[in-house]
Write an enzyme that holds these catalytic residues in place. Structure first.
Site, PDB file in Angstrom:
ATOM      1  N   LEU A  32      13.960   4.193  -4.131  1.00 57.80           N
ATOM      2  CA  LEU A  32      14.614   3.403  -5.167  1.00 57.80           C
ATOM      3  C   LEU A  32      15.707   4.175  -5.898  1.00 57.80           C
ATOM      4  O   LEU A  32      16.394   3.625  -6.754  1.00 57.80           O
ATOM      5  CB  LEU A  32      13.575   2.921  -6.186  1.00 57.80           C
ATOM      6  N   SER A  33      15.872   5.442  -5.556  1.00 58.23           N
ATOM      7  CA  SER A  33      16.822   6.290  -6.266  1.00 58.23           C
ATOM      8  C   SER A  33      18.253   5.746  -6.232  1.00 58.23           C
ATOM      9  O   SER A  33      18.914   5.677  -7.280  1.00 58.23           O
ATOM     10  CB  SER A  33      16.785   7.716  -5.709  1.00 58.23           C
ATOM     11  N   THR A  76      14.496  15.484  -1.513  1.00 58.34           N
ATOM     12  CA  THR A  76      13.119  15.056  -1.337  1.00 58.34           C
ATOM     13  C   THR A  76      12.534  15.696  -0.082  1.00 58.34           C
ATOM     14  O   THR A  76      13.168  16.542   0.553  1.00 58.34           O
ATOM     15  CB  THR A  76      13.039  13.513  -1.307  1.00 58.34           C
ATOM     16  N   LYS A  80      12.481  20.058  -0.213  1.00 58.19           N
ATOM     17  CA  LYS A  80      12.385  20.540  -1.590  1.00 58.19           C
ATOM     18  C   LYS A  80      12.171  22.048  -1.698  1.00 58.19           C
ATOM     19  O   LYS A  80      12.650  22.679  -2.641  1.00 58.19           O
ATOM     20  CB  LYS A  80      11.244  19.826  -2.315  1.00 58.19           C
ATOM     21  N   ALA A 157       3.399  17.101  -5.717  1.00 62.16           N
ATOM     22  CA  ALA A 157       3.350  16.295  -6.946  1.00 62.16           C
ATOM     23  C   ALA A 157       2.280  16.820  -7.894  1.00 62.16           C
ATOM     24  O   ALA A 157       2.448  16.781  -9.121  1.00 62.16           O
ATOM     25  CB  ALA A 157       3.091  14.831  -6.600  1.00 62.16           C
TER      26      ALA A 157
END
Length: 320
Positions: A32-33, A76, A80, A157
């Site tokens: 969605l970026s 991403t 990363k 995360a």
């Protein structure tokens, strides 16, 4: 905003834009970026765009960043960690979490050194975790300040969550719950080595959980799959033991693909917890990125418009 499979020598069509950037990773078609950042650029009336680059070709990506019209990039998986050795400077959170999700340039220092632009890296995922709570919980003192916290998972995360909880959210200790004890051990060792892991506690059984104080802030960093293996079922039992305790708090469910309405989130809701959708973390880390790229403050960005854009996108996805 199509996905561009990056090949050496292939350059996105940027001539019609004033500035452009990238989201660099693999399996990013559902990200969605680009929509999020486009809502900002359109509101500002700027001819800017973020392109999807589906690739792990770091040399080709680094070449694209040297265009003086490039404002930066989201990074991403699986890039990363690999990108970090190519950064000229990085923020404390980037260094300590051990992952970079944002590349930016400093206007006062955006010049070529040794024939190239200097690359700055940070990790805005940690800000996404922090702001998800502070923007959605009316009374942090009552909900999670000066209480234990819990992180579910053991990947990247989870590291961002531990950092945010320990550094900024006044957690007294952090319970780690995961199906893979080796991942938990590695997470604890890395965080301790970097100076923010002394309060971590691996909670491996429901019996152990029953004896511990209820957490105030919970961050779930695992996919939305029902538990099947013995280890997964044990981890779920530990989580539910905590969720059933009398004192409640707030849970951030980081998973939002294909939907932010997860099974674990539903369990927490039934038990009386406030559940914060994973899109909130994406939104608030995105604003942090945009501040770096546009050199504007949050008050100058269309917060409500961006939230509506993501909500509309989620509604559209749910109808598919």
């Amino acid at each position: 905003m199509d996905v561009i499979p990056l090949k050496r020598g292939q350059i996105p069509r940027t001539a019609v834009l004033d500035r452009h950037g990238y989201i660099f990773g693999q399996k990013i078609a559902a990200s969605l970026s680009p929509q999020f950042h486009q809502a900002i650029f359109d509101d500002l009336g700027w001819r800017w765009e973020q392109f999807r680059l589906d690739s792990a070709d770091i040399p080709a990506f680094l070449s694209l960043l040297q265009d003086s019209r490039c404002f930066g990039a989201s990074v991403t998986m699986p890039n990363k960690v690999a990108i970090m050795e190519h950064l000229d400077e990085m923020t404390e959170e980037c260094r300590e979490v051990g992952a970079c999700n944002t590349i930016y340039f400093l206007p006062a220092d955006d010049h070529k050194v040794g024939g190239r632009r200097r690359l700055y890296g940070t990790n805005t995922d940690v800000v996404g975790v922090r702001e998800s709570f502070y923007q959605n919980v009316a009374d942090p003192d009552a909900a999670f300040h000066d209480r234990p916290a819990m992180v579910i998972g053991g990947g990247g995360a989870a590291r961002s969550a531990v950092y945010a909880l320990q550094k900024w959210m006044r957690s007294t200790s952090i319970y780690l719950v995961n199906r893979d004890s080796a991942e938990v051990d590695a997470l604890m060792q890395e965080c301790k080595a970097k100076g923010y892991g002394d309060s971590l506690v691996h909670v491996a059984t429901a019996e152990q959980a029953a004896k511990l104080e209820a957490p105030g802030a919970v961050v779930s960093c695992v996919p939305d799959f029902p538990p099947k293996t013995a280890e997964e079922k044990m981890a779920r039992e530990v989580i539910e033991t905590f969720l059933k305790k009398e004192r409640k708090g707030a849970m951030l469910e980081m998973c939002y693909n294909p939907t932010p309405y997860t099974e674990l989130g539903a369990v927490a809701l039934r038990e009386g917890w406030k559940v914060i959708l994973g899109t909130e973390a994406m939104i608030w880390q995105g604003f942090e990125q945009s501040k770096l790229w546009t050199n504007l403050e949050l008050k100058d960005l269309p917060v409500a418009k961006c939230q509506k854009t993501i909500a509309a996108r989620l509604s559209e996805t749910a109808r598919l």
